[in-house]
Scaffold this motif. Structure first.
Motif, mmCIF file in Angstrom:
data_model
loop_
_atom_site.group_PDB
_atom_site.id
_atom_site.type_symbol
_atom_site.label_atom_id
_atom_site.label_comp_id
_atom_site.label_asym_id
_atom_site.label_seq_id
_atom_site.Cartn_x
_atom_site.Cartn_y
_atom_site.Cartn_z
ATOM 1 N N ASP A 181 4.054 2.193 11.705
ATOM 2 C CA ASP A 181 3.804 1.089 10.763
ATOM 3 C C ASP A 181 3.010 1.518 9.543
ATOM 4 O OD1 ASP A 181 5.101 -0.498 12.444
ATOM 5 O OD2 ASP A 181 3.324 -1.498 13.275
ATOM 6 N N SER A 182 2.372 2.698 9.624
ATOM 7 C CA SER A 182 1.529 3.093 8.492
ATOM 8 C C SER A 182 2.319 3.849 7.425
ATOM 9 C CB SER A 182 0.339 3.938 8.974
ATOM 10 O OG SER A 182 0.794 5.214 9.356
ATOM 11 N N ILE A 183 3.523 4.334 7.758
ATOM 12 C CA ILE A 183 4.247 5.101 6.729
ATOM 13 C C ILE A 183 5.116 4.165 5.878
ATOM 14 C CG2 ILE A 183 4.249 7.259 8.046
ATOM 15 C CD1 ILE A 183 7.242 6.907 8.413
ATOM 16 N N LEU A 184 5.347 4.576 4.645
ATOM 17 C CA LEU A 184 6.160 3.761 3.745
ATOM 18 C C LEU A 184 7.581 3.678 4.309
ATOM 19 C CD1 LEU A 184 5.120 5.118 0.193
ATOM 20 C CD2 LEU A 184 4.264 3.074 1.362
ATOM 21 N N THR A 185 8.142 2.477 4.322
ATOM 22 C CA THR A 185 9.530 2.323 4.775
ATOM 23 C C THR A 185 10.465 2.877 3.694
ATOM 24 O OG1 THR A 185 9.735 0.173 3.709
ATOM 25 C CG2 THR A 185 8.930 0.166 5.988
ATOM 26 N N GLU A 207 10.761 1.243 -3.780
ATOM 27 C CA GLU A 207 10.022 0.296 -4.643
ATOM 28 C C GLU A 207 8.902 1.007 -5.415
ATOM 29 O OE1 GLU A 207 8.032 -2.955 -2.646
ATOM 30 O OE2 GLU A 207 7.594 -3.961 -4.548
ATOM 31 N N VAL A 208 8.175 1.866 -4.718
ATOM 32 C CA VAL A 208 7.051 2.524 -5.381
ATOM 33 C C VAL A 208 7.577 3.457 -6.490
ATOM 34 C CG1 VAL A 208 6.642 4.603 -3.957
ATOM 35 C CG2 VAL A 208 4.725 3.308 -4.782
ATOM 36 N N CYS A 209 8.738 4.063 -6.259
ATOM 37 C CA CYS A 209 9.332 4.914 -7.304
ATOM 38 C C CYS A 209 9.795 4.053 -8.488
ATOM 39 C CB CYS A 209 10.518 5.702 -6.747
ATOM 40 S SG CYS A 209 10.004 6.994 -5.600
ATOM 41 N N ILE A 238 -5.755 6.065 -3.412
ATOM 42 C CA ILE A 238 -5.641 4.623 -3.643
ATOM 43 C C ILE A 238 -4.524 4.077 -2.752
ATOM 44 C CG2 ILE A 238 -5.079 2.862 -5.381
ATOM 45 C CD1 ILE A 238 -6.351 5.924 -6.807
ATOM 46 N N PRO A 239 -4.882 3.154 -1.805
ATOM 47 C CA PRO A 239 -3.850 2.675 -0.874
ATOM 48 C C PRO A 239 -2.845 1.739 -1.553
ATOM 49 C CG PRO A 239 -6.051 1.839 -0.293
ATOM 50 C CD PRO A 239 -6.203 2.613 -1.545
ATOM 51 N N LEU A 240 -1.550 2.003 -1.309
ATOM 52 C CA LEU A 240 -0.498 1.179 -1.899
ATOM 53 C C LEU A 240 0.288 0.405 -0.840
ATOM 54 C CD1 LEU A 240 1.053 3.769 -4.426
ATOM 55 C CD2 LEU A 240 -0.721 2.070 -4.890
ATOM 56 N N LYS A 241 0.194 0.849 0.410
ATOM 57 C CA LYS A 241 0.986 0.222 1.477
ATOM 58 C C LYS A 241 0.651 -1.270 1.547
ATOM 59 C CE LYS A 241 3.309 0.305 5.539
ATOM 60 N NZ LYS A 241 4.768 0.452 5.593
ATOM 61 N N GLY A 242 1.678 -2.097 1.588
ATOM 62 C CA GLY A 242 1.464 -3.543 1.672
ATOM 63 C C GLY A 242 1.449 -4.217 0.318
ATOM 64 N N HIS A 259 3.121 -5.136 -3.349
ATOM 65 C CA HIS A 259 4.470 -5.268 -3.916
ATOM 66 C C HIS A 259 4.368 -5.871 -5.312
ATOM 67 C CE1 HIS A 259 6.236 -4.321 -0.039
ATOM 68 N NE2 HIS A 259 5.309 -5.112 0.497
ATOM 69 N N GLY A 260 5.477 -5.814 -6.041
ATOM 70 C CA GLY A 260 5.592 -6.505 -7.325
ATOM 71 C C GLY A 260 4.488 -6.144 -8.294
ATOM 72 N N GLU A 261 3.961 -7.175 -8.991
ATOM 73 C CA GLU A 261 2.957 -6.959 -10.046
ATOM 74 C C GLU A 261 1.686 -6.319 -9.503
ATOM 75 O OE1 GLU A 261 2.853 -7.312 -13.583
ATOM 76 O OE2 GLU A 261 4.945 -7.152 -12.991
ATOM 77 N N GLU A 262 1.302 -6.716 -8.259
ATOM 78 C CA GLU A 262 0.076 -6.162 -7.673
ATOM 79 C C GLU A 262 0.212 -4.646 -7.487
ATOM 80 O OE1 GLU A 262 -3.026 -7.149 -4.030
ATOM 81 O OE2 GLU A 262 -0.951 -7.841 -3.867
ATOM 82 N N LEU A 263 1.390 -4.219 -7.022
ATOM 83 C CA LEU A 263 1.650 -2.785 -6.848
ATOM 84 C C LEU A 263 1.624 -2.084 -8.204
ATOM 85 C CD1 LEU A 263 2.571 -0.365 -5.078
ATOM 86 C CD2 LEU A 263 4.930 -1.151 -5.368
#
Ligand code: SAM
Ligand code: SF4
Length: 313
Positions: free
Chosen positions: A39-43, A49-51, A269-273, A275-279
């Motif tokens: 659950d901790s790794i990026l799906t 999405e992050v790219c 800097i944690p990014l997991k979780g 999305h969208g504008e917050e990411l």
């Protein structure tokens, strides 16, 4: 986008897994690393999405790395998704090559533009010693697959004083093949952070042992050489004897979604979780706050909290 020191950040290195079939002495402990909680790794979707967010902020080159990126389940889907993102001009993979015979065709079809292959020596005994598990025949099969599907291929070869610092046979690979063999200075991070000084050899000193090489110019962080008349080239990457921070255009994201603005800083800097504008806002502030430089070359110490297998190089 530009960071606070005016550097234009355009290159993302995304680690898609910490796991690897090899156990290179300078990168992985002999017993391997503890598997991250699923659950901790990026799906697959989060990787894409992050790219996309990074591309919206100006990144145009993405490299997938690891651990070994080709052991990641869904790697071809990840590549296909990233290759379709508007603004992504280059999608590259750094791999130990073992799974390239199996995946090269699919990766090419998915939109990967280039692969870099890691190979520290052509000597079977030495390769076994360095990687603990690998063998030269399998890596060379990966190199052939890389050349067949991607053409011009770069080989990364990390220099370890007293082990693989005779580079003659690696240079000879460039005689008839469109290959760039890049010798990389070992950095004191993770597994090799307390190795004795003699293991850290300067790339320039090693190169002097092959006097027929002629300097032909610089490209990015690499100094390029060639044996006159030979097809391929030789590159030197010198993170220890030269500092590249003022021209650094890269950020890194680990398999568990931590953005590292600098390879050698402890900041994550944690990014997991997100999305969208917050990411997007979080990535943008991380880019702005990229440190001006590290001191690794002077102190012989990296402040990174992780070794290379957890970052991706
Ligand atoms: N498994 C893939 C591979 O080996 O190509 C990708 C991940 S590996 C961590 C990425 C690159 O980092 C490899 O070329 C490896 O040789 C290099 N590397 C690992 N530890 C290093 C160190 N301490 N100093 C310099 N390069 C290192
Ligand atoms: Fe695996 Fe690459 Fe590290 Fe070697 S350098 S142990 S192949 S991740």
């Amino acid at each position: 986008m530009k960071d606070d020191f005016g550097r234009n950040i355009r290159y993302l290195r995304l680690s898609v897994t910490d796991l690897c079939q090899m156990r290179c002495l300078y990168c992985m402990p002999a017993e391997g690393v503890q598997k991250l909680e699923h659950d901790s790794i990026l799906t697959v979707e989060e990787c894409i999405e992050v790219c996309r967010v990074c591309a919206e902020l100006g990144v145009n080159k993405i490299r997938l790395t690891g651990g070994e990126p080709l052991v990641r389940r869904g790697i071809v889907d990840i590549c296909r998704g990233i290759a379709r993102i508007p603004g992504v001009e280059e999608l590259c993979i750094t791999t130990n090559g073992l799974l390239l015979p199996k995946y090269a065709a699919d990766l090419k079809a998915a939109g990967v533009t280039r692969v870099n292959l890691s190979l520290d020596t052509l000597d079977p005994e030495k390769l076994r010693r360095i990687t603990r598990t690998g063998n030269v025949t399998d890596v060379l099969a990966g190199l052939e697959a890389a050349e067949k599907y991607f053409g011009h291929t770069k080989i990364n070869s990390v220099l370890i004083g007293g082990i693989n610092d005779d580079i003659t046979d690696m240079v000879a690979l460039t005689r008839d093949r469109d290959i760039e063999v890049r010798f990389i200075e070992l950095m004191p991070i993770g597994e090799c952070s307390d190795w004795p000084e003699e293991r850290f050899v300067s790339a320039e000193a090693i190169l002097k042992r092959v006097p027929q090489l002629e300097y032909i110019g610089d490209k990015g962080v690499s100094m390029l050489y060639q044996v006159p008349g030979w097809k391929g080239r030789v590159g030197l990457i010198r993170p220890m004897s030269h500092k590249f921070c003022s021209a650094c255009d890269r950020i890194r994201i680990t398999a568990d979604g931590k953005l590292k603005p600098c390879l050698h800083s402890a900041t994550e800097i944690p990014l997991k979780g997100l999305h969208g504008e917050e990411l997007k806002n979080t990535v943008a502030s991380a880019i702005k706050a990229k440190p001006q430089s590290h001191l690794m070359d002077e102190t012989h110490h990296s402040d990174s909290l992780r070794g290379m297998s957890g970052i991706g190089g």
